[in-house]
Design an enzyme around this catalytic site. Structure first.
Site: not given
Ligand code: NAD
Length: 487
Positions: A178, A287, A391
């Protein structure tokens, strides 16, 4: 918002077929502010169908040899590479990132993810231990786990999704993926290539939709024993809670508040352009981006002057223009959130040296409603300020002074996150000492974002649980068994 004529309409990919959905979500082009795409708003029903397809495909796919799977992964890599320009254009339009970044980082890395795991899956060996006195030999065997649930964020869409799909299927699992509802297009484009690559129906299923509906349905599905998630720490907490009744295996790659520590013997001619890049690449939406820069007091003024001058060279504007360095942020809401941080810092007495609210932002007529923000440098921010603790995930970086090694280690570690850090110094002893004491899953010294995919990637503290990489992903996506033979 009124829809323009030619909307792109995506469909879920389940059991090797594109399947329409009963409801859809609007997806925006961040550089224009227009709706240009409709993404399926999948829920339980769609996830159920995808998990069933993945379960049905598992017996045959898991019994293929690693070499057969490797050849298919390599073919898929070739097909994506063949369409690299098309993928890069789509990623830039969907996410707001510059075409240059999509061409040189996102899509090449997606291709490389498949090639890397196609190769690495051929080179694992399991353990063996002999016990002659007992007449026994023990060995371990590894088998795929089953249906893997893969959830990815919007900042590096195809790059991060394929970093999960490639190891999962290389190990013999089948997957339900997803992608983020805000950046679904390149995943959908990849689905169009799966059959040609030889990926059997049901091995890779993609359901599009929100986290609250499609994501949660996947996390809560009893037939999905493992979830690999990259995204925010807050969502990871929710996923942990929701999956707990099923005792699922979780890999969580989360947010960061990454420090750069710059000692007075650093080579500033290397350090300054690299730290500008580590702060503002991909609009600061990586990130691993630097957001707290600690500079030793003796070079603080000079650093600040040169750093701001370098940051001002970064051009913000239409992402499809190859001369642009900073594209659009992902959404209007996100842009507002990032701006709020700058305002809070100002209210607390910090100085904004360039960017938001200080310099004019000139945009072409077609981009006036896009979500743009200039690279912003803030100085004299207190360590306890939210700008130094939370962040921000945008083109904003804070620069502060420090005096001693001991002090800067304590301050750099003084946040809840622990993903990545950079250390700049010409003193190799100091570099080792500091790297060892930083609470961070990755430490780059005198460089940034140089990766060997063989080695573990992941964060400490609130930045994650588990590691990804050649061996780590292999271990995560397989179940180990110890077998004892008595002779
Ligand atoms: P997010 O947590 O809002 O969403 C990430 C994914 O999770 C999306 O596909 C979203 O639809 C899904 N999601 C949201 N709520 C959910 C739930 N309750 N159950 C299951 N899935 C759910 O994050 P974002 O805003 O898309 O991305 C930015 C974040 O990702 C930042 O905090 C960034 O640091 C982090 N990130 C981390 C890495 C790493 O490798 N550590 C890499 C890239 C981004």
């Amino acid at each position: 918002m009124a829809h323009s004529k030619a909307l792109l309409v995506l469909e879920n990919f389940i059991g090797g077929k594109f399947v329409p959905c009963s409801s859809y979500i609007d997806s925006y082009n961040p550089s224009t502010g227009d709706v240009y795409c409709r993404v399926p708003d999948s829920g339980k029903e769609e996830v159920e169908a995808a998990v069933k397809a993945a379960k049905d495909a598992f017996p045959i796919w898991s019994s293929k040899s690693p070499l057969e799977r490797s050849q298919i992964l390599n073919k898929l890599a070739d097909l994506i590479e063949h369409d690299l320009e098309e993928f890069a254009q789509a990623e830039s339009k969907d996410q707001g990132k510059t075409i240059t970044f999509a061409r040189t980082v996102d899509i090449p890395r997606a291709v490389h993810n498949f090639r890397f795991f196609a190769s690495s899956i051929l080179h694992h060996v399991t353990e063996c231990s002999e016990m002659p006195a007992m007449g026994c030999v023990h060995y371990t065997s590894r088998a795929p786990v089953g249906v893997a649930g893969l959830i990815s964020p919007w900042n590096l869409p195809l790059y991060l999704l394929t970093w999960k799909i490639a190891p999962a299927i290389a190990c013999g699992n089948t997957v339900v993926a997803k992608p983020s509802e805000m950046t679904s297009v390149t995943a959908w484009m990849m689905c169009k290539l799966l059959e040609k690559a030889g990926v059997p129906p049901g091995v890779v299923n993609v359901v599009f939709g929100t986290g609250a509906r499609a994501g949660e349905a996947l996390v809560c599905h009893p037939d999905v024993p493992l979830i690999s998630f990259t995204g925010s720490t807050r969502t990871a907490q929710r996923i942990t809670e929701r999956s707990a009744p099923h005792c699922k295996r979780l890999s969580l790659e989360l947010g960061g508040k990454n420090p750069a520590i710059i000692f007075d013997d650093a080579d500033l001619s290397q350090c300054i352009p690299t730290t500008v890049r580590s702060s503002f690449a991909n609009q600061g939406e990586i990130c691993l981006c630097t957001s707290r820069i600690f500079v030793q007091r003796g070079i603080y003024s000079e650093f600040l002057k040169r750093f701001v001058a370098e940051a001002k060279k970064w051009k913000t504007g239409n992402p499809s223009d190859p001369t642009i360095d900073v594209g659009a942020l992902i959404s209007k809401e996100h842009l507002e959130k990032v701006r709020t941080y700058v305002k809070k810092a100002q209210a607390e007495g910090a100085r904004v040296l360039c960017g938001e609210g200080v310099d004019p932002l000139a945009l072409p007529p077609g981009n006036q409603k896009g979500y743009f923000m200039l690279p912003t440098v803030i100085a004299e921010v207190k360590d306890e300020s939210c700008c130094m603790q939370e962040e921000i995930f945008g083109p904003v970086t804070c620069v502060v002074a420090f005096d001693t090694e001991e002090e800067v280690i304590r301050r750099a570690n003084g946040v809840k996150y622990g993903l990545a850090a950079t250390v700049w110094s010409g003193n190799v002893g100091r570099v080792h000492r500091v790297a060892h004491r930083l609470q961070s899953g990755l430490v780059w010294t005198n460089c940034w974002l140089v990766r060997d995919l063989n080695l573990p990637f992941g964060g400490m503290k609130a930045s994650g649980i588990g590691r990804e990489g050649a061996k780590d992903s292999y271990e995560f996506f397989t179940e180990v068994k110890t077998i004892t033979i008595k002779h």
